[in-house]
Design an enzyme around this catalytic site. Structure first.
Site, PDB file in Angstrom:
ATOM      1  N   HIS A  76       0.812  -1.214   0.000  1.00 35.67           N
ATOM      2  CA  HIS A  76       0.000   0.000   0.000  1.00 35.67           C
ATOM      3  C   HIS A  76       0.851   1.272   0.000  1.00 35.67           C
ATOM      4  O   HIS A  76       0.373   2.363  -0.277  1.00 35.67           O
ATOM      5  CB  HIS A  76      -0.934   0.002   1.223  1.00 35.67           C
ATOM      6  CG  HIS A  76      -2.195   0.798   1.019  1.00 35.67           C
ATOM      7  ND1 HIS A  76      -2.226   2.009   0.354  1.00 35.67           N
ATOM      8  CD2 HIS A  76      -3.473   0.550   1.391  1.00 35.67           C
ATOM      9  CE1 HIS A  76      -3.453   2.485   0.342  1.00 35.67           C
ATOM     10  NE2 HIS A  76      -4.238   1.616   0.951  1.00 35.67           N
ATOM     11  N   ASP A 126      -2.390   2.185  -4.120  1.00 36.13           N
ATOM     12  CA  ASP A 126      -3.570   2.252  -3.260  1.00 36.13           C
ATOM     13  C   ASP A 126      -4.515   1.095  -3.552  1.00 36.13           C
ATOM     14  O   ASP A 126      -4.334   0.350  -4.527  1.00 36.13           O
ATOM     15  CB  ASP A 126      -4.289   3.585  -3.471  1.00 36.13           C
ATOM     16  CG  ASP A 126      -3.492   4.727  -2.867  1.00 36.13           C
ATOM     17  OD1 ASP A 126      -2.662   4.440  -1.975  1.00 36.13           O
ATOM     18  OD2 ASP A 126      -3.693   5.874  -3.297  1.00 36.13           O
TER      19      ASP A 126
END
Lengths: 665, 455
Positions: free
Chosen positions: B424, B428
């Protein structure tokens, strides 16, 4: 002198003067064009002195010079291309780009170096003279120095030593009337340098330094006196430099243009030429031919110099230490054989080492106060005077700077001095000679000179010796590249390291802790050497590593058994040499134990313990299970009164507590 | 008339950002479209382009690098030759109104090398801690004064943070300090020293604490000490490295593999003694096609920069292979450019070499993405671990014929679970999900995707 040989001598001197003049003028031009990277002090106006003196020297004779040394180097036979290349910073320069104008070396032709420090050349020339005396050869050493040097301690100490030992040395003072810009008339209580010879019991005279013929006559006599055992001569040559102190500096703040122009009229080169032509000794055509030949030579030299390559940056640290292969045949034995029965003291051990090596090597001599008949304050030379006599066991006046500077010159000229200075505190007067000269000599000369000087003396606090007989100075010396620093803790180590020092070409500080001199330890009968940079694992352990030197090793060992009973196993490491430092052995130990204590009698700031701690923190970081601890002597001069003295030295209880604390970290 | 240079809003919720630095000097002539300054928003730092042209004037009270500035704040001006520089209003520039008109164009991802966010303010000791823990400061939010990153911000494992960081998410307080040696030993033994109670001064975790933890509870029960092979040690270190350096999130999805099964059956039937591509081979190939549409999933996090490989030649795919000595990940170099049958031959060779321990170092390096298949063990979904420095790993589950509702009819279809773990820090959730969608579509229609070629 017949007129033919006189003519030949004078034409030779003229040729040298022209070579100096034209080279200097070329250098001045090059300086303006930015080809010279550092300082450039020219010899213009003073050419007659170097040229006339060196005309009477052989290649094997040695010259020691100052910052204004281009002329001395050229007169002694340095090719101008090597001089110019050196100032251009080239690999082809006479010091291989390591020196520049103020560090010109060409030992191959007896040019033993110019120096950026005023004074040491006087002492080094004494050392050269001492070497010739040791070797019983009739070579001569010459020191060229300015009027600025004669109010310096080195001048006083050097002239006195040369006088008492009748050394074959010429002290040539080039009195150009200014020490940089300070007038000699202001700086000297007695403005006559020549007259000072009397004060030291040696011939001293003053001559016109721009009169090549008179200089030649005087130098010839002095050289003859030196060669024949008549001892040293001091010659003051009255002269003037007609260019600024250094190229690029202003010249008329401290003297007038008229003064300078007046002295230009007294040019030594013109004067010799005019005299010789008038006397019909040498024709104008012969002089013209020399002028033309020199011009070609200098042009070619400059071209060659500029074509020379710059040195390889990868070699920047090369020659700080000798690279000559080990020549000693004595076996290396870094670890003491287990089955050693005989026990002797540390003093006996070094005495044995010195005796064995002196017997083998006739170039070793010892200098110091009371080391002759007396046998040394700590019996370091007991009995040796009767075997080797006063030249190899030379008692000195109390002039530490003088005889340490002499040792430097002796080392440069092929003998192997052992300087016994009793207490390390005493030798602080000569730190300039050690740091600026002895330590840097091999580097400055790009490894062509060796510096086999052993400097020994006592360190360490104890028995109310107070602050002028107790300093621990190993950390200070260990910051100086070019030196090696030995701090033994046992008789075995002391003997092996001492012998190794006497077989090494590097200068060694051999610092003996006075409080452990008489501790006995096992030393085998046979000869052996211990290499530098090899630590000794004095005691093996599991839980904590203690690094200690000298007396602190003994103190640490005294608490190990008690700690062992409470389950703490201590490994004790004695580096034995502070420089080079065997950090690998320490790292290996810390890898095992995870904890490090350094016990250092010396001061904490920038000291030995700091260095060990920093290196372990850096390279052994992931092995540390606790912060590194250090114990140092208190940061204060050593007090006299016993309770005060005890308070400034690490005690065994301090070590005990530090180790326990470390285990609880 | 002078043009104002203002702080744009990066992303919809941004209220303030950190002014990182000017990219131009005062007095420079700036063309519209040239980057003028660097601004750090909630998730990344960006070069902000000038929207007007003119000579750059930076007022004396303009923000210093590292300071927090409000969106809309005027930080400088672009003026014409000879034009006077206005002063920034005596009111605090950070309180200036939001200027909607100054919002920049969305910044397109186009460079091959994505510079990571320049490090935000943090004390040297905090920077060191971050380095030791393998955490990039840029990936953190500071809770200290002026957004400064504190040691706590670093110690709180990023993986334990909520996916979208919000101000209300209080950092969980972690354990104190360990000696360097304890940390080293903990790494070697695969122990998290942060969970240990230290016995050293001020609770410092020491080597003995780690070793004690490693040797398990102090009960007298007899136990066997397992000797750790160097392969195992390597695996252990790499797993810990992944845990320490990435912010992993796993997405799972169900995919219809009926066409995949049928395609493979066709290969089998048509096969004439050559290598028949396995399910994994086909998925590898399809994944390289999907990666070409989603290059950020193929980023390698190399020291100080994020690197996107050449497409398709640089799409080297790692393949997790189980061997008697443990896991190895041979790399199919140039998988993106290989035809399916060549690829199948290549993987067969690599698997054979893996099982016989003959892989070269080169054959285990350079992957940009890894695929792992646990389907053979009856596993459906799982949480694969990212093979650092890659960005993502795709786990394949078993293919199983199951009843599925299609057009209100219950029909038998081959079903499979895909598990995608991604970092992450680099990607995203939404783009990662889109990538997984693409992979799913490719698996559901493999023939069409394979025939079509490049993604």
């Amino acid at each position: 002198m017949t007129s033919v040989s006189a003519a030949s001598t004078y034409l030779g001197i003229y040729r040298t003067m022209q070579l100096i003049r034209q080279t200097e003028e070329e250098l001045a031009r090059c300086h303006q064009r930015g080809l010279i990277h550092g300082a450039c002090h020219t010899y213009v106006g003073e050419e007659a002195i170097a040229s006339s003196v060196c005309a009477h020297l052989r290649k094997e004779d040695v010259v020691f010079s100052t910052h204004r040394g281009h002329g001395h180097a050229l007169a002694k036979g340095l090719p101008p291309s090597e001089l110019i290349a050196e100032l251009f910073g080239r690999q082809t320069g006479c010091s291989r780009g390591r020196g520049g104008s103020m560090h010109l070396f060409s030992p191959e032709v007896g040019m033993m170096g110019t120096s950026g420090i005023v004074g040491p050349c006087v002492l080094q020339a004494c050392g050269g003279g001492y070497s010739f005396k040791m070797k019983k050869i009739d070579n001569v050493a010459v020191a060229f120095f300015g009027d600025g040097a004669v109010n310096n301690g080195a001048f006083h100490e050097g002239l006195n030593m040369a006088s008492i030992w009748k050394l074959p040395v010429l002290f040539i003072c080039e009195n150009n009337q200014f020490a940089t810009e300070v007038p000699f008339a202001y700086a000297a209580g007695n403005p006559s340098v020549g007259s000072r010879g009397v004060a030291y019991g040696l011939p001293g005279l003053t001559v016109d330094g721009n009169d090549a013929i008179e200089l030649s006559r005087v130098a010839s006599e002095a050289v003859e006196r030196a060669r024949s055992g008549g001892g040293p001569t001091l010659i003051e040559c009255m002269t003037y430099r007609t260019r600024a102190h250094a190229e690029g500096m202003g010249d008329f703040g401290y003297r007038t243009r008229e003064d300078v122009d007046g002295w230009k009229q007294r040019c030594p080169i013109q004067r010799l030429r005019t005299n010789c032509v008038a006397e019909k000794l040498i024709s104008a055509a012969d002089f013209d031919a020399v002028d033309a030949e020199i011009k070609k030579l200098v042009d070619e030299a400059r071209r060659l110099a500029e074509a020379g390559p710059f040195p390889d940056p990868a070699t920047a640290t090369q020659h700080a230490y000798s690279e000559s292969p080990r020549s000693s045949t004595t076996p290396i034995q870094n670890v003491r054989p287990a089955a050693t029965v005989r026990e002797i003291t540390m003093t006996q051990a070094t005495h044995e080492a010195l005796s064995e090596e002196m017997a083998k090597n006739p170039l070793i001599f010892v200098m110091g106060e009371g080391i002759g008949k007396r046998g040394g304050n700590f019996m370091t030379t007991a009995g040796l005077y009767n075997i080797y006599g006063p030249t190899r066991l030379c008692d000195t006046p109390i002039c530490e700077r003088g005889f340490v500077g002499l040792a430097c010159g002796a080392g440069m000229t092929g003998t192997r001095p052992v300087i016994d200075f009793m207490f390390a505190d005493f030798v602080l007067d000569s730190v300039g000679e050690i740091v600026n000269q002895i330590a840097k000599m091999q580097y400055m000369s790009s490894g062509r000179l060796k510096m086999p000087v052993l400097l020994r003396g006592c360190i360490g606090i104890g028995h109310s010796a107070a602050t002028h007989h107790s300093g621990n100075y190993y950390a200070m010396y260990a910051q100086i590249p070019g030196l090696k620093v030995v701090v033994p803790s046992s008789a075995y180590d002391a003997k092996g390291l001492f012998k190794h020092a006497l077989n090494s070409d590097d200068p060694v500080l051999f610092l003996e802790h006075r409080e452990i001199l008489s501790i006995k330890g096992p030393v085998p009968e046979g000869e052996y050497e211990i290499e530098f940079g090899r630590a000794n694992v004095v005691r093996s352990g599991r839980d904590v590593t203690v690094v200690a030197l000298a007396r602190m090793v003994h103190l640490t060992l005294s608490v190990c058994d008690e700690l062992e009973k409470s389950g703490i196993s201590v490994e004790v490491i004695d580096p034995r040499t502070v420089l080079p430092l065997d950090i690998e052995t320490i790292l290996q130990s810390v890898k095992k134990t995870g904890r490090l204590l350094v016990v250092d009698e010396g001061f904490a700031p920038c000291g030995f313990a700091v260095d060990v701690a920093a290196q372990v923190a850096d390279r052994g970081f992931n092995d540390l299970d606790a912060p590194i601890k250090r114990i140092n002597g208190a940061f204060t001069p050593t007090p006299y009164s016993p309770p005060l003295e005890k308070a400034v030295v690490p005690q065994s209880d301090d070590i005990l507590k530090a180790i326990r604390d470390l285990m609880n970290e | 008339m002078p043009f104002e240079i203002t702080i744009p809003r990066l992303g919809w919720s941004m209220e303030e950002g950190t002014f990182v630095r000017w990219l131009k000097k005062a007095g420079d002539f700036i063309q519209a479209g040239e980057a003028v300054f660097e601004l750090e928003g909630e998730k990344a730092a960006q070069d902000i382009e000038a929207v007007d042209s003119g000579i750059l004037r930076i007022p004396a009270n303009a923000p210093q690098p590292g300071t927090i500035v409000a969106v809309g704040a005027v930080i400088g001006f672009l003026v014409a030759e000879g034009e006077a520089t206005p002063t920034v209003g005596s009111s605090n520039p950070s309180s200036a109104a939001v200027n909607q008109a100054s919002l920049p164009k969305p910044i397109a991802l186009e460079p091959k090398v994505v510079e990571p966010v320049s490090a935000p303010a943090a004390a040297p000791s905090v920077r060191r801690l971050a380095r030791e823990m393998g955490i990039k400061l840029a990936s953190l939010e500071g809770s200290g004064p002026a957004g400064r990153i504190t040691a706590d911000d670093v110690r709180t494992p990023i993986s334990k943070r909520p996916l979208t960081t919000t101000a209300s998410a209080a950092p969980a307080h972690a354990a104190g300090v360990a000696s360097p040696r304890a940390r080293r030993v903990a790494g070697e033994l695969g122990i998290d020293w942060r969970r240990l109670q230290g016995t050293g001064r001020d609770g410092r975790v020491r080597e003995r604490d780690v070793r004690q933890a490693a040797s398990g509870p102090d009960s007298g029960t007899p136990a066997t000490v397992v000797s750790v092979s160097s392969r195992r040690r390597t695996i252990s270190n790499r797993m810990m490295a992944s845990r320490d350096r990435t912010a992993p999130v796993t997405l799972t999805t169900r995919v219809d593999a009926t066409n995949l099964v049928s395609l493979r059956n066709q290969f089998k039937q048509a096969g004439s003694g050559g290598t028949i591509p396995s399910y994994t081979d086909i998925v590898v190939k399809l994944t390289t096609l999907a990666l070409q549409q989603h290059p950020m999933l193929a980023v390698r996090d190399e020291a100080d920069k994020w690197v996107i490989p050449e497409m398709p030649d640089g799409l080297h795919i790692g393949l997790a292979v189980d061997t008697d000595d443990g896991l190895v990940v041979p790399v199919v170099h140039g998988a993106g450019a290989l035809g399916l049958f060549d690829l199948a031959k290549r993987t067969l060779g690599l698997i054979e070499k893996s099982r016989t321990g003959r892989l070269t170092v080169a054959e285990m390096q350079g992957a940009v993405f890894t695929i792992t298949n646990l389907g053979a063990f009856g596993i459906d979904g799982f949480t694969p671990i990212i093979n650092v420095p890659e960005t993502a790993v795709l786990g394949l589950g078993r293919i199983r014929r199951e009843p599925v509702v299609i057009d209100d009819q219950i029909v038998a279809r081959d079903q499979m679970t895909l598990s995608l773990t991604f970092d992450h820090r680099i990607v995203d959730g939404a783009p990662a999900a889109r990538f997984l969608q693409t992979v799913s579509q490719a698996i559901e229609n493999p023939s069409a995707w394979l025939l079509r070629g490049e993604g």
